[in-house]
Design an enzyme around this catalytic site. Structure first.
Site, PDB file in Angstrom:
ATOM      1  N   PRO A  14       0.730  -4.674  -1.492  1.00  0.00           N
ATOM      2  CA  PRO A  14      -0.207  -5.255  -0.519  1.00  0.00           C
ATOM      3  C   PRO A  14       0.381  -5.107   0.870  1.00  0.00           C
ATOM      4  O   PRO A  14       1.561  -5.405   1.074  1.00  0.00           O
ATOM      5  CB  PRO A  14      -0.254  -6.745  -0.934  1.00  0.00           C
ATOM      6  CG  PRO A  14       1.015  -7.000  -1.668  1.00  0.00           C
ATOM      7  CD  PRO A  14       1.449  -5.692  -2.283  1.00  0.00           C
ATOM      8  N   MET A  15      -0.404  -4.609   1.822  1.00  0.00           N
ATOM      9  CA  MET A  15       0.095  -4.492   3.199  1.00  0.00           C
ATOM     10  C   MET A  15      -1.024  -4.849   4.175  1.00  0.00           C
ATOM     11  O   MET A  15      -2.023  -4.121   4.283  1.00  0.00           O
ATOM     12  CB  MET A  15       0.614  -3.070   3.475  1.00  0.00           C
ATOM     13  CG  MET A  15       1.952  -2.780   2.819  1.00  0.00           C
ATOM     14  SD  MET A  15       2.605  -1.167   3.281  1.00  0.00           S
ATOM     15  CE  MET A  15       1.597  -0.085   2.279  1.00  0.00           C
ATOM     16  N   ALA A  16      -0.833  -5.976   4.868  1.00  0.00           N
ATOM     17  CA  ALA A  16      -1.842  -6.448   5.815  1.00  0.00           C
ATOM     18  C   ALA A  16      -2.095  -5.395   6.889  1.00  0.00           C
ATOM     19  O   ALA A  16      -1.151  -4.834   7.447  1.00  0.00           O
ATOM     20  CB  ALA A  16      -1.375  -7.761   6.437  1.00  0.00           C
ATOM     21  N   GLN A  68      -4.575 -10.608  -3.473  1.00  0.00           N
ATOM     22  CA  GLN A  68      -3.442 -11.491  -3.185  1.00  0.00           C
ATOM     23  C   GLN A  68      -3.884 -12.655  -2.303  1.00  0.00           C
ATOM     24  O   GLN A  68      -4.561 -12.452  -1.296  1.00  0.00           O
ATOM     25  CB  GLN A  68      -2.308 -10.737  -2.492  1.00  0.00           C
ATOM     26  CG  GLN A  68      -1.046 -11.595  -2.472  1.00  0.00           C
ATOM     27  CD  GLN A  68       0.077 -11.004  -1.650  1.00  0.00           C
ATOM     28  OE1 GLN A  68      -0.062 -10.835  -0.444  1.00  0.00           O
ATOM     29  NE2 GLN A  68       1.189 -10.700  -2.292  1.00  0.00           N
ATOM     30  N   CYS A  97       5.754 -14.104   2.190  1.00  0.00           N
ATOM     31  CA  CYS A  97       5.416 -13.929   3.608  1.00  0.00           C
ATOM     32  C   CYS A  97       6.288 -14.816   4.506  1.00  0.00           C
ATOM     33  O   CYS A  97       6.396 -16.020   4.290  1.00  0.00           O
ATOM     34  CB  CYS A  97       3.938 -14.232   3.846  1.00  0.00           C
ATOM     35  SG  CYS A  97       3.496 -14.020   5.574  1.00  0.00           S
ATOM     36  N   LYS A 136       4.318 -12.652  -6.220  1.00  0.00           N
ATOM     37  CA  LYS A 136       5.175 -11.666  -5.544  1.00  0.00           C
ATOM     38  C   LYS A 136       6.194 -12.449  -4.734  1.00  0.00           C
ATOM     39  O   LYS A 136       5.828 -13.196  -3.822  1.00  0.00           O
ATOM     40  CB  LYS A 136       4.352 -10.739  -4.655  1.00  0.00           C
ATOM     41  CG  LYS A 136       5.191  -9.687  -3.930  1.00  0.00           C
ATOM     42  CD  LYS A 136       4.298  -8.592  -3.342  1.00  0.00           C
ATOM     43  CE  LYS A 136       5.060  -7.559  -2.557  1.00  0.00           C
ATOM     44  NZ  LYS A 136       5.403  -8.000  -1.188  1.00  0.00           N
ATOM     45  N   ASN A 196      10.384  -3.850  -6.200  1.00  0.00           N
ATOM     46  CA  ASN A 196       9.877  -3.388  -4.904  1.00  0.00           C
ATOM     47  C   ASN A 196      10.969  -3.400  -3.829  1.00  0.00           C
ATOM     48  O   ASN A 196      11.768  -4.323  -3.763  1.00  0.00           O
ATOM     49  CB  ASN A 196       8.701  -4.304  -4.483  1.00  0.00           C
ATOM     50  CG  ASN A 196       8.249  -4.114  -3.040  1.00  0.00           C
ATOM     51  OD1 ASN A 196       8.241  -5.057  -2.268  1.00  0.00           O
ATOM     52  ND2 ASN A 196       7.876  -2.909  -2.682  1.00  0.00           N
ATOM     53  N   GLY A 197      10.965  -2.348  -3.026  1.00  0.00           N
ATOM     54  CA  GLY A 197      11.855  -2.295  -1.879  1.00  0.00           C
ATOM     55  C   GLY A 197      12.537  -0.960  -1.730  1.00  0.00           C
ATOM     56  O   GLY A 197      13.288  -0.525  -2.601  1.00  0.00           O
ATOM     57  N   ASP A 198      12.206  -0.278  -0.619  1.00  0.00           N
ATOM     58  CA  ASP A 198      12.905   0.946  -0.204  1.00  0.00           C
ATOM     59  C   ASP A 198      12.726   2.132  -1.141  1.00  0.00           C
ATOM     60  O   ASP A 198      13.598   3.006  -1.181  1.00  0.00           O
ATOM     61  CB  ASP A 198      14.411   0.687  -0.037  1.00  0.00           C
ATOM     62  CG  ASP A 198      14.709  -0.393   0.993  1.00  0.00           C
ATOM     63  OD1 ASP A 198      13.817  -0.693   1.798  1.00  0.00           O
ATOM     64  OD2 ASP A 198      15.836  -0.922   0.981  1.00  0.00           O
TER      65      ASP A 198
HETATM   66  C1  LIG Z   1       2.525  -3.673   7.504  1.00  0.00           C
HETATM   67  C2  LIG Z   1       2.963  -4.468   6.295  1.00  0.00           C
HETATM   68  C3  LIG Z   1       2.142  -5.477   5.831  1.00  0.00           C
HETATM   69  C4  LIG Z   1       2.524  -6.219   4.702  1.00  0.00           C
HETATM   70  N1  LIG Z   1       1.654  -7.165   4.198  1.00  0.00           N
HETATM   71  C5  LIG Z   1       1.970  -7.811   3.029  1.00  0.00           C
HETATM   72  C6  LIG Z   1       1.038  -8.704   2.415  1.00  0.00           C
HETATM   73  O1  LIG Z   1      -0.100  -8.910   2.877  1.00  0.00           O
HETATM   74  N2  LIG Z   1       1.436  -9.314   1.264  1.00  0.00           N
HETATM   75  C7  LIG Z   1       2.682  -9.099   0.701  1.00  0.00           C
HETATM   76  O2  LIG Z   1       2.995  -9.673  -0.347  1.00  0.00           O
HETATM   77  N3  LIG Z   1       3.556  -8.248   1.265  1.00  0.00           N
HETATM   78  C8  LIG Z   1       3.231  -7.592   2.391  1.00  0.00           C
HETATM   79  N4  LIG Z   1       4.103  -6.679   2.905  1.00  0.00           N
HETATM   80  C9  LIG Z   1       5.370  -6.388   2.195  1.00  0.00           C
HETATM   81  C10 LIG Z   1       5.192  -5.191   1.238  1.00  0.00           C
HETATM   82  O3  LIG Z   1       4.235  -5.499   0.245  1.00  0.00           O
HETATM   83  C11 LIG Z   1       6.531  -4.826   0.562  1.00  0.00           C
HETATM   84  O4  LIG Z   1       6.998  -5.919  -0.166  1.00  0.00           O
HETATM   85  C12 LIG Z   1       7.597  -4.418   1.575  1.00  0.00           C
HETATM   86  O5  LIG Z   1       7.084  -3.532   2.544  1.00  0.00           O
HETATM   87  C13 LIG Z   1       8.808  -3.757   0.865  1.00  0.00           C
HETATM   88  O6  LIG Z   1       8.422  -2.596   0.178  1.00  0.00           O
HETATM   89  P1  LIG Z   1       8.682  -1.106   0.776  1.00  0.00           P
HETATM   90  O7  LIG Z   1      10.152  -0.989   1.045  1.00  0.00           O
HETATM   91  O8  LIG Z   1       8.207  -0.176  -0.315  1.00  0.00           O
HETATM   92  O9  LIG Z   1       7.901  -1.005   2.035  1.00  0.00           O
HETATM   93  C14 LIG Z   1       3.755  -5.959   4.046  1.00  0.00           C
HETATM   94  C15 LIG Z   1       4.573  -4.948   4.554  1.00  0.00           C
HETATM   95  C16 LIG Z   1       4.193  -4.203   5.654  1.00  0.00           C
HETATM   96  C17 LIG Z   1       5.111  -3.099   6.142  1.00  0.00           C
END
Ligand SMILES: Cc1cc2nc3c(=O)[nH]c(=O)nc-3n(C[C@H](O)[C@H](O)[C@H](O)COP(=O)(O)O)c2cc1C
Length: 311
Positions: A14-16, A68, A97, A136, A196-198
Site C-alpha cells: 500500500p502506498m498513499a 487498508q 504509519c 501490517k 517487506n523492505g528494500d
Molecule cells: C509514498 C509511500 C506511501 C506509503 N503509504 C503507505 C500506506 O498507505 N500504508 C502502509 O501500510 N504503508 C505505506 N507505505 C510503506 C510501504 O507500504 C512499505 O512498507 C515501505 O515503502 C517499505 O517497502 P519498500 O522498501 O519495498 O518500499 C508507503 C510508502 C511510500 C514510499
C-alpha cells in the site's frame, strides 16, 4: 478466516498517493498476486467522505484485493469493516504509519506500543466480518524491536496474516530493513507472513524469500517506476531470467488505465514524473511535465524528450 493462497510470491505494497486503482491494475497485469489500497480512515469512510470513496475504487482484475484501514475509534473501525467486506477480499489494519495525525488518534504505528489494544481491535473486527483481517507492522516502535511479541498477540486475537516492514518507527525510511526480525516473526507464528523492505530486484526477492522463509514478499518503492518488477520476479523465480520493459511504455499503459478509471489528471502527472526517474535527461523532462495542463501535453513532452522509443 484463512488467508487466501496467492498465485505468486510478490504482492504490491500500500502506498498513499501511488497505489491508485489504475496503478494497482497495472501491477496485477504484470503479475502482482495481491494488491492493497492506500490506507483510509475508517471514520472518514463511515462519514461518507468523497475522497475516501474515491480511494476504494477497485478494478475487476484485482482478485484478491486488500483494503487498508486506520482508525482510533473501534466502533467506526467495525462499521467500516462491514461496509468494506462487501467489496474487498481482505481488510488490513495499518500498524506502521508514523504520521503525527494518525498516531494522535491512537492509530498506525502506535498500536505496536499497545499490543492489547491491537488485539481488541482484531478480536472485534474478526467477529464483525467474514473476510480475513490482517495487519501490517514495522520491526518495532523506536529502539525496541517488538515485532515478534506483537505478531504473536495478533495471531492469538485472530489475524489471518501479518506483513512486517523491517524498519522501526524511529527509522522512518532510513537505514536498512532488518530481515532477521522478519525471519523471527515467521518462525514465531503459524499464519502467513509477508516480508517487506528494500526489495529492489528479482535477485534480492529470491534471496529474501529463501533466507527468511516468509510466505510472500511485498514490494513498495521499487514498483513505483517499474511495476513490471512483478513479472521480473515471477520469471526469475520460475526460470532464473527476466526481461526489462521501458518505463515510458509502462507509463503509457498506466495512463490508459487511469483514463478508463477517470482518475484525476494530477495523479497521472505525478505518476509520469515518477516513471521518468533514473532516465537520461529525466530532470528536464520532469520539469516540463510538472508544467503540463493536460494528458495530451504530458504525452507530447514524453514523445519529444527522446526518452520514448515509440516516437
Ligand atoms: C509514498 C509511500 C506511501 C506509503 N503509504 C503507505 C500506506 O498507505 N500504508 C502502509 O501500510 N504503508 C505505506 N507505505 C510503506 C510501504 O507500504 C512499505 O512498507 C515501505 O515503502 C517499505 O517497502 P519498500 O522498501 O519495498 O518500499 C508507503 C510508502 C511510500 C514510499
Amino acid at each position: 478466516m484463512k488467508f487466501p493462497k496467492l498465485k505468486g510470491k510478490a504482492v504490491l505494497a500500500p502506498m498513499a498517493g501511488v497505489t491508485d486503482v489504475a496503478f494497482r491494475a497495472l501491477a496485477v497485469k504484470y503479475g502482482a498476486s495481491l494488491t492493497y489500497t492506500e490506507f483510509i480512515s475508517s471514520t472518514a469512510l463511515v462519514r461518507g467522505s468523497e475522497k475516501t470513496l474515491g480511494i476504494i475504487k477497485k478494478d475487476k482484475s484485482e482478485n484478491p484485493c486488500a483494503v487498508q484501514i486506520f482508525g482510533g475509534d473501534l466502533k467506526d473501525m467495525a462499521d467500516a469493516a462491514k461496509i468494506l467486506e462487501k467489496k474487498f477480499d481482505i481488510i488490513d489494519i495499518n500498524c506502521g504509519c508514523p504520521a503525527v495525525k494518525v498516531i494522535k488518534i491512537g492509530a498506525g504505528s502506535i498500536l505496536m506500543k499497545e499490543p492489547k489494544k491491537l488485539a481488541k481491535i482484531l478480536s472485534t473486527l474478526t467477529k464483525e466480518v467474514k473476510i480475513p483481517i490482517t495487519i501490517k507492522i514495522r520491526a518495532g516502535v523506536y529502539g525496541k524491536k517488538n515485532a515478534v511479541e506483537v505478531a504473536q498477540a495478533a495471531e492469538k486475537a485472530g489475524a489471518s496474516a501479518i506483513t512486517v516492514h523491517g524498519r522501526t518507527l524511529g527509522q522512518g525510511y532510513s537505514g536498512k530493513a532488518d530481515w532477521d526480525i522478519i525471519k523471527k516473526v515467521k518462525k514465531a507464528v503459524g499464519i502467513p507472513v509477508i516480508g517487506n523492505g528494500d526489495i529492489t530486484s528479482p535477485e534480492i526477492a529470491k534471496q529474501r524469500l529463501e533466507e527468511s522463509g516468509v510466505d510472500y514478499i511485498m514490494i513498495g518503492r521499487a514498483a513505483m517506476n517499474n511495476p513490471y518488477i512483478f513479472k521480473q520476479i515471477n520469471d526469475f523465480l520460475k526460470k532464473g531470467s527476466y526481461t526489462k520493459k521501458d518505463s515510458m511504455e509502462q507509463f503509457r499503459e498506466y495512463a490508459v488505465l487511469a483514463k478508463k478509471h477517470k482518475l484525476d489528471f494530477q495523479l497521472i502527472k505525478e505518476h509520469a514524473i515518477r516513471f521518468t526517474k533514473g532516465m537520461p535527461r529525466g530532470a528536464r523532462t520532469r520539469d516540463k511535465i510538472s508544467k503540463c495542463k493536460s494528458f495530451e501535453e504530458v504525452n507530447s513532452v514524453i514523445k519529444s524528450s527522446a526518452l520514448c522509443p515509440y516516437q
